[in-house]
Design a protein around this motif. Sequence first.
Motif, PDB file in Angstrom:
ATOM      1  N   ASN A 161       6.530  -1.655  -5.267  1.00 36.66           N
ATOM      2  CA  ASN A 161       6.392  -3.395  -5.130  1.00 36.66           C
ATOM      3  C   ASN A 161       7.739  -3.955  -5.039  1.00 36.66           C
ATOM      4  O   ASN A 161       8.642  -2.882  -5.568  1.00 36.66           O
ATOM      5  N   SER A 220       4.581  -1.233  -8.851  1.00 36.42           N
ATOM      6  CA  SER A 220       3.644  -2.623 -10.430  1.00 36.42           C
ATOM      7  C   SER A 220       2.292  -1.593 -10.931  1.00 36.42           C
ATOM      8  O   SER A 220       2.269  -0.150 -11.468  1.00 36.42           O
ATOM      9  N   ASP A 221       1.810  -2.193 -12.039  1.00 34.62           N
ATOM     10  CA  ASP A 221       1.496  -2.248 -13.097  1.00 34.62           C
ATOM     11  C   ASP A 221       0.064  -0.826 -12.769  1.00 34.62           C
ATOM     12  O   ASP A 221      -0.022  -0.538 -13.058  1.00 34.62           O
ATOM     13  N   GLU A 222      -0.346  -1.382 -11.315  1.00 37.77           N
ATOM     14  CA  GLU A 222      -1.267  -0.716 -10.683  1.00 37.77           C
ATOM     15  C   GLU A 222      -0.601   1.346 -10.174  1.00 37.77           C
ATOM     16  O   GLU A 222      -1.730   1.797  -9.120  1.00 37.77           O
ATOM     17  N   GLY A 223       0.336   0.837 -10.551  1.00 39.58           N
ATOM     18  CA  GLY A 223       1.319   2.262  -9.812  1.00 39.58           C
ATOM     19  C   GLY A 223       1.428   1.762  -7.763  1.00 39.58           C
ATOM     20  O   GLY A 223       2.046   2.966  -7.674  1.00 39.58           O
ATOM     21  N   LYS A 224       1.544   0.829  -7.547  1.00 44.79           N
ATOM     22  CA  LYS A 224       1.966   0.782  -6.309  1.00 44.79           C
ATOM     23  C   LYS A 224       3.165  -0.096  -5.640  1.00 44.79           C
ATOM     24  O   LYS A 224       3.442  -0.688  -6.733  1.00 44.79           O
ATOM     25  N   GLU A 242       0.795  -1.584   0.150  1.00 46.36           N
ATOM     26  CA  GLU A 242       0.104   0.013   0.310  1.00 46.36           C
ATOM     27  C   GLU A 242       1.098   1.350   0.450  1.00 46.36           C
ATOM     28  O   GLU A 242       0.125   2.290  -0.600  1.00 46.36           O
TER      29      GLU A 242
END
Length: 107
Positions: A50, A44-48, A12
């Motif tokens: 990682n 990540s691909d979602e912009g989170k 997160e």
Amino acid sequence: MKYCVTANLIFENPSKNDQMSQAIKEKIVGKLTWGAVNISQGLSDEGKPNTGVEIRFNTEADMNEVYTLIKDRMLKLPVLKGSVSKHPCLHDIGGIPCVIQEEFVKE
């Protein structure tokens, strides 16, 4: 034969991502590894935030220790989702594909 741990973990916030990466780096100090040690941080691909991990060890015990550390921290730190796996790795011999021995997934 070598022993490999791989993980892809999504967090997160950046501080939890940093905590996991640091814990893994501290755990592998003094352990014999084979090939490149890859502990990378990014988005990540979602912009989170990682963390990606791929480490090959010379001993099964070291692989199990790091696998357990990551799995336990996935439950304690608020990992949004991700996976960690371990397997005997025959890359040092060549030509034989790896087969996952155990995997923990959080979705």
